[in-house]
Every structure is written in C-alpha cells, then in structure tokens.
Design a protein around this motif. Structure first.
Motif, PDB file in Angstrom:
ATOM      1  N   CYS A  83      79.248   7.266  30.108  1.00 18.92           N
ATOM      2  CA  CYS A  83      78.686   8.459  29.046  1.00 18.92           C
ATOM      3  C   CYS A  83      79.295   8.121  27.967  1.00 18.92           C
ATOM      4  O   CYS A  83      78.513   8.293  26.901  1.00 18.92           O
TER       5      CYS A  83
ATOM      6  N   LYS B  89      75.269  14.607  35.314  1.00 14.59           N
ATOM      7  CA  LYS B  89      76.253  14.549  36.676  1.00 14.59           C
ATOM      8  C   LYS B  89      76.091  15.739  37.291  1.00 14.59           C
ATOM      9  O   LYS B  89      76.349  15.818  38.730  1.00 14.59           O
TER      10      LYS B  89
ATOM     11  N   GLU C 214      77.057   2.139  35.006  1.00 12.95           N
ATOM     12  CA  GLU C 214      77.872   2.443  36.390  1.00 12.95           C
ATOM     13  C   GLU C 214      78.018   1.521  37.227  1.00 12.95           C
ATOM     14  O   GLU C 214      78.511   1.586  38.317  1.00 12.95           O
ATOM     15  N   GLU C 215      77.098   0.615  37.179  1.00 11.57           N
ATOM     16  CA  GLU C 215      77.127  -0.932  37.914  1.00 11.57           C
ATOM     17  C   GLU C 215      78.482  -1.333  37.971  1.00 11.57           C
ATOM     18  O   GLU C 215      78.977  -1.971  38.865  1.00 11.57           O
ATOM     19  N   LYS C 216      79.120  -1.050  36.681  1.00 11.41           N
ATOM     20  CA  LYS C 216      80.473  -1.999  36.652  1.00 11.41           C
ATOM     21  C   LYS C 216      81.459  -0.983  36.229  1.00 11.41           C
ATOM     22  O   LYS C 216      82.624  -0.977  36.673  1.00 11.41           O
ATOM     23  N   TYR C 217      81.038  -0.055  35.350  1.00 13.98           N
ATOM     24  CA  TYR C 217      81.974   0.965  34.733  1.00 13.98           C
ATOM     25  C   TYR C 217      82.180   2.170  35.498  1.00 13.98           C
ATOM     26  O   TYR C 217      81.265   2.570  36.168  1.00 13.98           O
ATOM     27  N   SER C 218      83.095   3.252  35.102  1.00 14.19           N
ATOM     28  CA  SER C 218      83.191   4.629  35.570  1.00 14.19           C
ATOM     29  C   SER C 218      82.058   5.518  34.935  1.00 14.19           C
ATOM     30  O   SER C 218      81.536   4.933  33.746  1.00 14.19           O
ATOM     31  N   PHE C 219      81.829   6.609  35.285  1.00 12.56           N
ATOM     32  CA  PHE C 219      80.943   7.429  34.766  1.00 12.56           C
ATOM     33  C   PHE C 219      81.370   7.692  33.353  1.00 12.56           C
ATOM     34  O   PHE C 219      80.516   7.874  32.653  1.00 12.56           O
ATOM     35  N   PHE C 220      82.619   8.263  33.145  1.00 19.14           N
ATOM     36  CA  PHE C 220      83.101   8.476  31.923  1.00 19.14           C
ATOM     37  C   PHE C 220      83.143   7.318  30.899  1.00 19.14           C
ATOM     38  O   PHE C 220      82.502   7.686  29.648  1.00 19.14           O
ATOM     39  N   ALA C 221      83.171   6.014  31.293  1.00 12.32           N
ATOM     40  CA  ALA C 221      82.983   4.969  30.418  1.00 12.32           C
ATOM     41  C   ALA C 221      81.450   4.943  29.913  1.00 12.32           C
ATOM     42  O   ALA C 221      81.241   4.659  28.860  1.00 12.32           O
TER      43      ALA C 221
ATOM     44  N   ASN D  69      84.563  19.441  38.990  1.00 13.10           N
ATOM     45  CA  ASN D  69      85.486  18.326  39.403  1.00 13.10           C
ATOM     46  C   ASN D  69      86.625  18.941  40.093  1.00 13.10           C
ATOM     47  O   ASN D  69      87.311  18.243  40.997  1.00 13.10           O
TER      48      ASN D  69
END
Length: 277
Positions: free
Chosen positions: A165, A217, A156-163, A274
C-alpha cells in the motif's frame, strides 16, 4: 523475465517508468489537457493497454488484480455514496463560508480542467460533459487498475499489504508532480510556488492512494475505489461555486475537507474491520 515473485519491485518500477514516460510525452508535447478536450487521456489509454498486455506475463486474471465480478454494483454504489457524502460536506462548508461573507451567488454546472493554478475552461454543452465523464472513466480504470490493482498485487507476492500500500501510494503521489513541473518550465509559475504545489499534490495524492488501497482491501475489489475516485474528479470538473468575486475561490478548501473526511471514514472502517478479524 525478472522473478517478480521473489523480487517484484524492479518490475513495478519498470512498469511505472514506462507509464510515466507516456505521461511526460503527453503533458509536454501533446498537451491534450490544455486543448479543447481538456483531458490528458492518451497516456491513460496506454496504461490500460500495458496492464492488459502484462496480465498473461504474470499469469494474473482480471479478478486477481481487483476487477472481480462479485458484488460489482454494490461496491460501485458504496464508493459513489462515499464520494457524494464527503463532497456534499465540502460544498456545504464552502457555501456557508461564502454566505457568511455575503459573497455566494450560486452553483453552476459546466466542464473545466482542474489545474494547480485554478480550474481552466468553461464548456457547458452536453458533448463536453460527456467527454469529461469519459475521460474520468478512463482515468480511474487506468490509475486504479495499475496502482491499486497490479502494483499492490505484485508487491504482495513478497511483502505485506501495508508495505504494498505504501509503495503504490508513494508512486501515485509522485505521479502528480507533472503539472507543477510543466508550469515552471513554461514560466507560468515560480520555482517556489511550483515546489509547494507539487509537495501538496504529492502528499494529498499519496493519502488518496492509501485510502483507495484500504477500500480495495475492505471490499475485495477495485470498484468502490474507482467509484469514489470518479466522484472526486468529476465533481471538481463539473460543479462550481460561483461568487460575486469569482468562481471556485475556495476550491482547495473544498477538496481538502472532502478528502480528509473521506480518508477518516475509510480509515475508521478499515481499523474496525481489522479489530473484528
């Protein structure tokens, strides 16, 4: 050190490779899961130590990788309740199926080690029950701390939570190919049988990983996922359906029902949260 904030994937894969190497050594050399202990716990302890050692390097606190001190008992209770509900359904349906066939004789409490070829061992002393519980506690601390805690936090430092996950969950799925692979090498399972068993384990474990990421999450910590994970593993190891023709004959059916129901419940809660956000 690699710039983990701009490019976290090499760090994640490096850490994963080290953990996987420890896992390979234990499964193929020490084989503690096939011993009287019945648990492959050495590589899990190594993973916990690696997790602790890496924290200062990434400047993360324990809370930042999911071990938050907030609402600990509440989240543990939620995860345990989820596990209890879905496995009550799983056992209930299995028992009804066996009753309809006139095959059900009862439930028994004893320790086994789960295997893709069926549960192994039959220890009923309090010592082995305590070993089982301790081994599963070590297991969930390591797997949740590394896969849902550290890997998701790094990604998550670079990507979304979905990615994050999906990445951590796929790695968690592949983590479970060791047993079928060893079965082929040992000659206890055919290549085709091991491939199918491995495929099922990878897919179901990946879905479990996604579920535990969503719990992370939803609650803001790892505690609910750890409790649900612990209930999942410990229940399968301890509580067994006995029939006139064997034990745990519909184990995969029971697990599939429980895990599918659990996934759908968590997915519903996650989507609902969400939509409100």
């Amino acid at each position: 050190m690699l710039d983990y904030k701009r490019n976290p994937i090499p760090i994640i894969l490096m850490f994963y490779a080290i953990c996987f190497a420890f896992r390979t050594i234990e499964y193929f050399i020490f084989r503690t899961d096939q011993s009287m202990i019945g648990e492959a716990f050495i590589h899990k302890l190594a993973g916990i130590l690696l997790l602790a050692a890496s924290m200062p390097l990434f400047r993360y606190s324990w809370a930042e990788v999911g071990f938050s001190h907030k609402k600990v008992l509440r989240n543990i209770s939620l995860g345990a309740l989820l596990g209890a509900v879905v496995f009550t359904a799983g056992y209930g349906i299995e028992i009804l199926i066996q009753l309809s066939a006139g095959n059900f004789t009862g439930l028994k409490l004893y320790v086994t080690s789960y295997s893709v070829l069926g549960n192994r061992g039959m220890q009923s002393s309090i010592l082995f029950i305590m070993i089982c519980i301790a081994g599963n506690m070590i297991n969930v601390i390591m797997e949740e701390g590394v896969f849902r805690g550290q890997f998701v936090r790094l990604a998550e430092e670079k990507y979304s939570f979905f990615a994050a996950c999906i990445l951590s969950s796929v790695l968690f799925g592949v983590w479970h190919i060791m047993q079928p692979l060893r079965n082929v090498i040992d000659g206890s399972q055919s290549m085709a049988g091991a491939f199918m068993a491995g495929l099922i384990l990878v897919v179901t474990s990946t879905l479990l990983g996604i579920q535990y990421c969503m719990l992370y999450k939803l609650t803001g910590s790892l505690w609910a996922g750890m409790a649900a994970h612990f209930m999942n593993n410990t229940t399968v190891n301890l509580l067994h359906v006995v029939t006139a023709s064997g034990v745990d004959e519909l184990l995969t059916v029971r697990i599939a029902i429980a895990q599918t129901l659990s996934f759908l419940i968590v997915l519903f809660l996650y989507i609902s949260r969400n939509r409100k956000a």
